[in-house]
Design a protein around this motif. Structure first.
Motif, PDB file in Angstrom:
ATOM      1  N   LYS A  88     -47.598  73.142  49.947  1.00  0.00           N
ATOM      2  CA  LYS A  88     -47.669  74.580  50.220  1.00  0.00           C
ATOM      3  C   LYS A  88     -48.822  75.033  49.506  1.00  0.00           C
ATOM      4  O   LYS A  88     -49.332  74.827  48.535  1.00  0.00           O
ATOM      5  CB  LYS A  88     -46.550  75.487  49.877  1.00  0.00           C
ATOM      6  CG  LYS A  88     -45.230  74.727  50.271  1.00  0.00           C
ATOM      7  CD  LYS A  88     -44.882  74.943  51.616  1.00  0.00           C
ATOM      8  CE  LYS A  88     -43.591  74.777  52.109  1.00  0.00           C
ATOM      9  NZ  LYS A  88     -43.060  73.485  51.722  1.00  0.00           N
ATOM     10  N   GLU A  89     -49.743  75.714  50.523  1.00  0.00           N
ATOM     11  CA  GLU A  89     -50.984  76.470  49.887  1.00  0.00           C
ATOM     12  C   GLU A  89     -50.382  78.013  49.420  1.00  0.00           C
ATOM     13  O   GLU A  89     -50.339  78.813  50.233  1.00  0.00           O
ATOM     14  CB  GLU A  89     -51.870  76.754  51.058  1.00  0.00           C
ATOM     15  CG  GLU A  89     -52.552  75.356  51.443  1.00  0.00           C
ATOM     16  CD  GLU A  89     -53.697  75.516  52.528  1.00  0.00           C
ATOM     17  OE1 GLU A  89     -53.804  76.770  52.796  1.00  0.00           O
ATOM     18  OE2 GLU A  89     -54.224  74.656  52.950  1.00  0.00           O
ATOM     19  N   LEU A  90     -50.318  78.007  48.233  1.00  0.00           N
ATOM     20  CA  LEU A  90     -49.452  79.232  47.621  1.00  0.00           C
ATOM     21  C   LEU A  90     -50.875  80.177  47.019  1.00  0.00           C
ATOM     22  O   LEU A  90     -51.546  79.792  46.349  1.00  0.00           O
ATOM     23  CB  LEU A  90     -48.666  78.919  46.329  1.00  0.00           C
ATOM     24  CG  LEU A  90     -47.735  77.832  46.768  1.00  0.00           C
ATOM     25  CD1 LEU A  90     -46.739  77.487  45.605  1.00  0.00           C
ATOM     26  CD2 LEU A  90     -46.635  78.514  47.813  1.00  0.00           C
ATOM     27  N   GLN A  91     -50.903  81.378  47.550  1.00  0.00           N
ATOM     28  CA  GLN A  91     -51.974  82.470  47.147  1.00  0.00           C
ATOM     29  C   GLN A  91     -51.295  83.287  45.933  1.00  0.00           C
ATOM     30  O   GLN A  91     -52.081  83.406  45.022  1.00  0.00           O
ATOM     31  CB  GLN A  91     -52.209  83.304  48.287  1.00  0.00           C
ATOM     32  CG  GLN A  91     -52.502  82.653  49.306  1.00  0.00           C
ATOM     33  CD  GLN A  91     -53.873  81.744  49.235  1.00  0.00           C
ATOM     34  OE1 GLN A  91     -54.664  82.117  48.498  1.00  0.00           O
ATOM     35  NE2 GLN A  91     -53.930  80.458  49.779  1.00  0.00           N
ATOM     36  N   LEU A  98     -43.568  79.673  39.969  1.00  0.00           N
ATOM     37  CA  LEU A  98     -42.378  78.935  40.608  1.00  0.00           C
ATOM     38  C   LEU A  98     -42.642  77.439  40.794  1.00  0.00           C
ATOM     39  O   LEU A  98     -41.708  76.553  40.488  1.00  0.00           O
ATOM     40  CB  LEU A  98     -41.724  79.677  41.523  1.00  0.00           C
ATOM     41  CG  LEU A  98     -41.221  81.016  41.267  1.00  0.00           C
ATOM     42  CD1 LEU A  98     -40.175  81.445  42.266  1.00  0.00           C
ATOM     43  CD2 LEU A  98     -40.369  80.965  40.055  1.00  0.00           C
ATOM     44  N   ALA A  99     -43.555  77.202  41.744  1.00  0.00           N
ATOM     45  CA  ALA A  99     -44.084  75.729  42.057  1.00  0.00           C
ATOM     46  C   ALA A  99     -44.079  74.775  40.761  1.00  0.00           C
ATOM     47  O   ALA A  99     -43.730  73.864  40.860  1.00  0.00           O
ATOM     48  CB  ALA A  99     -45.168  75.731  42.858  1.00  0.00           C
ATOM     49  N   VAL A 143     -37.958  78.689  52.378  1.00  0.00           N
ATOM     50  CA  VAL A 143     -38.227  80.217  52.906  1.00  0.00           C
ATOM     51  C   VAL A 143     -39.146  81.020  51.987  1.00  0.00           C
ATOM     52  O   VAL A 143     -39.701  81.898  52.476  1.00  0.00           O
ATOM     53  CB  VAL A 143     -36.957  80.895  53.186  1.00  0.00           C
ATOM     54  CG1 VAL A 143     -36.097  80.126  54.465  1.00  0.00           C
ATOM     55  CG2 VAL A 143     -35.977  80.981  52.253  1.00  0.00           C
ATOM     56  N   TYR A 144     -38.965  80.891  50.576  1.00  0.00           N
ATOM     57  CA  TYR A 144     -39.758  81.755  49.677  1.00  0.00           C
ATOM     58  C   TYR A 144     -41.075  81.234  49.554  1.00  0.00           C
ATOM     59  O   TYR A 144     -42.144  81.832  49.504  1.00  0.00           O
ATOM     60  CB  TYR A 144     -38.949  81.650  48.298  1.00  0.00           C
ATOM     61  CG  TYR A 144     -37.364  82.045  48.295  1.00  0.00           C
ATOM     62  CD1 TYR A 144     -37.481  83.402  48.966  1.00  0.00           C
ATOM     63  CD2 TYR A 144     -36.504  81.240  48.131  1.00  0.00           C
ATOM     64  CE1 TYR A 144     -35.968  83.930  49.029  1.00  0.00           C
ATOM     65  CE2 TYR A 144     -35.113  81.772  48.138  1.00  0.00           C
ATOM     66  CZ  TYR A 144     -34.934  83.003  48.771  1.00  0.00           C
ATOM     67  OH  TYR A 144     -33.702  83.735  48.525  1.00  0.00           O
ATOM     68  N   PHE A 145     -41.262  79.727  49.439  1.00  0.00           N
ATOM     69  CA  PHE A 145     -42.552  79.206  49.213  1.00  0.00           C
ATOM     70  C   PHE A 145     -43.329  79.229  50.400  1.00  0.00           C
ATOM     71  O   PHE A 145     -44.741  79.384  50.412  1.00  0.00           O
ATOM     72  CB  PHE A 145     -42.358  77.895  48.778  1.00  0.00           C
ATOM     73  CG  PHE A 145     -41.977  77.588  47.368  1.00  0.00           C
ATOM     74  CD1 PHE A 145     -42.773  78.074  46.251  1.00  0.00           C
ATOM     75  CD2 PHE A 145     -40.750  76.903  46.932  1.00  0.00           C
ATOM     76  CE1 PHE A 145     -42.175  77.960  44.986  1.00  0.00           C
ATOM     77  CE2 PHE A 145     -40.375  76.590  45.805  1.00  0.00           C
ATOM     78  CZ  PHE A 145     -41.272  77.205  44.832  1.00  0.00           C
ATOM     79  N   THR A 146     -42.908  79.451  51.686  1.00  0.00           N
ATOM     80  CA  THR A 146     -43.691  79.741  52.907  1.00  0.00           C
ATOM     81  C   THR A 146     -43.839  81.093  53.099  1.00  0.00           C
ATOM     82  O   THR A 146     -44.738  81.540  54.128  1.00  0.00           O
ATOM     83  CB  THR A 146     -42.846  79.003  53.976  1.00  0.00           C
ATOM     84  OG1 THR A 146     -41.528  79.670  54.314  1.00  0.00           O
ATOM     85  CG2 THR A 146     -42.910  77.504  54.045  1.00  0.00           C
ATOM     86  N   GLY A 147     -43.173  81.989  52.460  1.00  0.00           N
ATOM     87  CA  GLY A 147     -43.385  83.408  52.535  1.00  0.00           C
ATOM     88  C   GLY A 147     -42.648  83.962  53.753  1.00  0.00           C
ATOM     89  O   GLY A 147     -42.852  85.244  53.979  1.00  0.00           O
ATOM     90  N   LYS A 148     -41.735  83.283  54.063  1.00  0.00           N
ATOM     91  CA  LYS A 148     -40.579  83.966  55.152  1.00  0.00           C
ATOM     92  C   LYS A 148     -39.778  84.890  54.723  1.00  0.00           C
ATOM     93  O   LYS A 148     -39.344  85.720  55.355  1.00  0.00           O
ATOM     94  CB  LYS A 148     -39.898  82.766  56.063  1.00  0.00           C
ATOM     95  CG  LYS A 148     -40.809  81.825  56.621  1.00  0.00           C
ATOM     96  CD  LYS A 148     -39.785  80.802  57.313  1.00  0.00           C
ATOM     97  CE  LYS A 148     -40.796  79.685  58.285  1.00  0.00           C
ATOM     98  NZ  LYS A 148     -40.257  78.749  58.903  1.00  0.00           N
TER      99      LYS A 148
END
Length: 233
Positions: A88-91, A98-99, A143-148
């Motif tokens: 995941k590309e986390l900003q 968390l990752a 759903v959290y790591f994708t920002g949904k």
């Protein structure tokens, strides 16, 4: 050659050749085939150690190590696949934090307690403490790591407080016992080593625990508490 050296030699051979027959063939020379005129006989002589140009490895040793290495590789791929933060590309700093802790919370090396304060979908201000490892086991964090969706405390978490209607709930989790009635305030006892985690920002978090405030654009306030258990499992 000691046992460790022997295993290393076998491992090198197992990773180099797909089958035991491929290994045997690598030990046969053109001279062997010329005089023996039988590939099967040449393989048997190599297997028995009478012919060959390298290490003698028994068939059962080769196949046992091959199976063990294949199982280890499968387990590694399964573990990596299980990490919902992988790829995941986390900003935001919160999701990045968390990752970084996902794998260690899944395997029990670290137990992280998440504190979040923000507004829910109804515009009500809520706050609470979340057992990260327990949540990872009971829901899909994709759903959290994708920002949904945003991770928010629930009445089923270790601690939940709604600042608008003043509803307060505490629940022990599989990893922590909640100690609510204390002069020091809210405390959590980690069940594995029985160490106390103090979440008061003015106090020390406790033995083997660290308090990490997170600068995030997703929440009004976010803090992570990392606890490392010293008890042997």
């Amino acid at each position: 050659m000691d046992q460790d050296e022997g295993l290393t030699a076998v491992d090198n051979i197992v990773t180099q050749f797909n089958t035991y027959e491929d290994f045997l063939d690598s030990q046969i020379t053109t001279v062997d085939l010329y005089y023996l005129e039988d590939e099967s006989l040449a393989r048997q002589l190599v297997e028995l150690g009478y012919r060959g140009t390298g290490e003698v490895v028994k068939r059962e040793d080769f196949e046992a190590r091959k199976a063990a290495i294949d199982i280890a590789r499968l387990a590694e791929r399964t573990q990596k696949k299980a990490l919902t933060s992988a790829g995941k590309e986390l900003q935001d700093n919160f999701l990045k934090a968390l990752a970084m802790r996902e794998e260690d919370n899944r395997n029990g090396k670290v137990s992280t307690v998440i504190f979040i304060r923000d507004k829910n979908s109804h515009g009500q201000e809520v706050s609470g403490y979340i057992d990260y490892a327990h949540r990872l086991k009971t829901e899909d964090f994709e759903v959290y790591f994708t920002g949904k969706r945003r991770l928010l405390p629930r009445p089923t978490d270790m601690s939940f407080y709604n600042w608008d209607n003043h509803i307060a709930v505490c629940n022990s989790s599989p990893n922590y016992q909640v100690l609510a009635d204390n002069p020091e305030g809210l405390l959590f006892k980690y069940k594995r080593d029985r160490k106390i985690l103090n979440v008061d920002p003015k106090a020390q978090p406790g033995d083997n625990s660290t308090r990490i405030p997170i600068q995030t654009e997703l929440y009004t306030h976010a803090v992570l508490f990392d606890h490392i258990s010293r008890r042997k499992t």
